[in-house]
Design an enzyme around this catalytic site. Structure first.
Site, short mmCIF file in Angstrom:
data_model
loop_
_atom_site.label_atom_id
_atom_site.label_comp_id
_atom_site.label_asym_id
_atom_site.label_seq_id
_atom_site.Cartn_x
_atom_site.Cartn_y
_atom_site.Cartn_z
CE LYS A 1 -4.38 -0.60 2.39
NZ LYS A 1 -5.04 -0.36 3.67
CB THR B 1 -12.10 -1.70 15.39
OG1 THR B 1 -13.04 -0.86 14.68
CG2 THR B 1 -11.07 -0.82 16.05
CB THR C 1 -15.51 2.88 15.21
OG1 THR C 1 -15.62 3.87 14.20
CG2 THR C 1 -16.80 2.79 16.00
CB CYS D 1 -19.53 2.06 9.32
SG CYS D 1 -18.00 2.59 8.57
C1 UGA Z 1 -21.39 5.57 7.70
C2 UGA Z 1 -21.87 6.92 8.30
O1 UGA Z 1 -22.84 7.51 7.44
C3 UGA Z 1 -20.69 7.87 8.49
O2 UGA Z 1 -21.13 9.05 9.14
C4 UGA Z 1 -19.63 7.17 9.36
O3 UGA Z 1 -18.48 7.98 9.54
C5 UGA Z 1 -19.21 5.88 8.69
O4 UGA Z 1 -20.36 5.04 8.53
C6 UGA Z 1 -18.18 5.21 9.58
O5 UGA Z 1 -18.51 4.84 10.70
O6 UGA Z 1 -17.00 5.19 9.21
P1 UGA Z 1 -20.75 4.72 5.22
O7 UGA Z 1 -20.75 3.35 5.82
O8 UGA Z 1 -19.62 5.15 4.37
O9 UGA Z 1 -20.89 5.84 6.38
O10 UGA Z 1 -22.05 4.82 4.30
P2 UGA Z 1 -23.49 5.47 4.38
O11 UGA Z 1 -23.63 6.48 3.33
O12 UGA Z 1 -23.85 5.87 5.75
O13 UGA Z 1 -24.40 4.21 3.96
C7 UGA Z 1 -24.45 3.03 4.75
C8 UGA Z 1 -25.47 2.06 4.20
O14 UGA Z 1 -26.78 2.54 4.43
C9 UGA Z 1 -25.38 1.82 2.69
O15 UGA Z 1 -25.55 0.44 2.45
C10 UGA Z 1 -26.51 2.63 2.12
O16 UGA Z 1 -27.00 2.15 0.90
C11 UGA Z 1 -27.53 2.49 3.23
N1 UGA Z 1 -28.53 3.59 3.24
C12 UGA Z 1 -28.17 4.86 3.55
C13 UGA Z 1 -29.86 3.30 2.95
O17 UGA Z 1 -30.23 2.13 2.68
N2 UGA Z 1 -30.78 4.31 3.00
C14 UGA Z 1 -30.43 5.59 3.30
O18 UGA Z 1 -31.33 6.46 3.34
C15 UGA Z 1 -29.09 5.87 3.58
#
Ligand code: UGA
Length: 442
Positions: free
Chosen positions: A35, A86, A121, A266
């Protein structure tokens, strides 16, 4: 100020690049030589829009460099961020071995006062554990260096990580040390001046804020998905429901998109971890447990929907399904806990052959779905995925699927079943009128 960031995954790499953009001198460190080699050559191991430009710019400005050397990183940094994984253990609890290893390595190389900022986290109490780990190694070394541990959780979303780090909704800083608090203010000086809200609190509260936020969003998604399932039965439209609910400022319209279930690195991991933390402290996290269960059900419901409409007597034998989008969401190559995995497994189990296409996720998908053998094929675009297919399934809402040529898709298909698991065509009835169209919750 000199900053070290240990771990060049989504969180560490993006934060490292952004902190250099904020004017800090940043060393990004990773034990993975491959990486670091790539990064030194200006290549980014993940797909994240906008990151490459900022990385190149700051490397050129000599504010950003990469190394595998922990001694160099520790000695040359005032603040060292821990941003390693983690991953969940078998029982759902967070595996802290990488975080504690970094703490040990920092202690072994410490040469003066340091702030150790934790971005990974981690369960409540980890900050204190990091403190203890460092102290015990310093004692062994017979050194009396001062240091402070700060919990500084990260809220970036994959695919939007650059924007989220440049303009966060809030910065959370958990520490009991005034000195460390002032240093952290300096690290985020650009944001502080720009009136980004800062939350200063103790380490435990900061650690909880991260889990509480992610679990809440996961609950919100499971909630609307449950409404979607009921909407289909009673003849209601979940998108209208979500829109009207969102007009209430107390609810907010965000994260109310019904779909095939949440995935990613996450929400699935953090919801399980907080349930586990609850168990350890004798508190059942009933609401979050239900959200996890609802999420599993949602994925199975998607399989059922396809099997019941396209199959015969519960079987998809002889049917070909085109799957558009494999990554857990658009603008990322990340396949971790992507709903596509469980749903494709379910379809293959029912006898289907899959023709998939994803703009970024296929490399990852190939090894994650290897166990399904020849049942899953990878094609070079959405039209090929639709060729001779009985049905297509829009799994992830990539922009290119919103604007694809439906005429061409239709011509390529054998039968015209369209399962739009992200509801991107649900309000465009004319466009999909020749398809046997199924959304989620409408
Ligand atoms: C999530 C959080 O949104 C971030 O704030 C956080 O920092 C991150 O986890 C983390 O802990 O590192 P992420 O996993 O990148 O971010 O993605 P999201 O955009 O939150 O989406 C998560 C899942 O929820 C996806 O599968 C998405 O398709 C789904 N989702 C999201 C829905 O099904 N409906 C929605 O309205 C929003």
């Amino acid at each position: 100020m000199n900053i070290g960031v240990v771990g060049t995954g989504y969180v560490g790499l993006v934060q490292g690049v952004i902190l250099s953009e904020f004017g800090m001198n940043v060393i990004c460190m990773d034990v993975d030589e491959g990486k670091i080699d790539m990064l030194k050559r200006g290549k980014i191991p993940i797909y994240e829009p906008g990151l490459k430009e900022l990385l190149d710019k700051n490397v050129q400005a000599k504010r950003l460099r990469f190394t595998t050397d922990m001694k160099e990183t520790t000695e040359n940094s005032d603040v060292i961020f821990i941003a390693v994984g983690t991953p969940p253990k078998e029982d759902g609890s967070a595996d802290l071995q990488y975080v504690l290893q970094v703490a040990e390595d920092i202690a072994k190389n410490m040469n003066g006062y340091k702030v150790v900022g934790n971005k990974s986290t981690v369960p409540v109490g980890t900050g204190k554990l990091v403190q203890k780990t460092i102290k015990s190694i310093l004692d062994k070394r017979g050194m009396n260096y001062e240091f402070d541990v700060v919990s500084n959780p990260e809220f970036l979303r994959e695919g939007k990580a650059v924007k989220d780090c440049l303009t966060p909704d809030r910065v959370v800083i958990g520490t009991e040390s005034d000195k460390a608090r002032e240093i952290m203010k300096n690290v985020y000086d650009v944001l502080y001046i720009n009136q980004t809200p800062f939350v200063f609190t103790n380490i435990e509260t900061a650690e909880m804020i991260k889990y509480a936020s992610n679990a809440f969003l996961a609950v919100k998604i499971s909630y609307i998905n449950e409404m979607a399932l009921l909407s289909e039965k009673v003849g209601a439209d979940v998108q209208e429901i979500a829109r009207a609910m969102g007009m209430d400022e107390r609810i907010s319209p965000k994260f109310l998109q019904a779909g095939p279930g949440f995935g990613g690195s996450c929400f699935p991991k953090d919801t399980k971890a907080i349930v586990d933390i609850g168990k350890k402290y004798g508190e059942d996290m009933i609401v979050i447990e239900a959200a996890i269960k609802a999420n599993e059900k949602q994925k199975q419901k998607m399989v059922e929907k396809i099997v019941n409409n396209v199959g015969e007597q519960g079987s998809l034998e002889g049917r070909t399904i085109g799957v558009l989008g494999l990554s857990f969401k658009p603008e990322t190559d990340d396949m971790r806990e992507a709903p596509s995995i469980d749903i494709i497994e379910g379809l293959v189990k029912a006898g289907a052959k899959i023709q998939s296409y994803c703009p970024q996720g296929m490399k990852e998908a190939k090894w994650r779905l290897e166990h399904l053998g020849n049942s899953v094929k990878y094609t070079s675009n959405e039209y090929e995925a639709a060729k001779e297919a009985n049905a297509i399934v829009i799994m992830t809402e990539w922009y290119q699927f919103r604007e694809m040529n439906l005429e061409k898709i239709k011509e390529n298909m054998k039968d015209r079943y369209l399962f739009d698991l992200r509801n991107i065509y649900s309000k465009r009835e004319k466009l999909v009128s020749d398809f046997k169209y199924f959304g989620v919750g409408n």
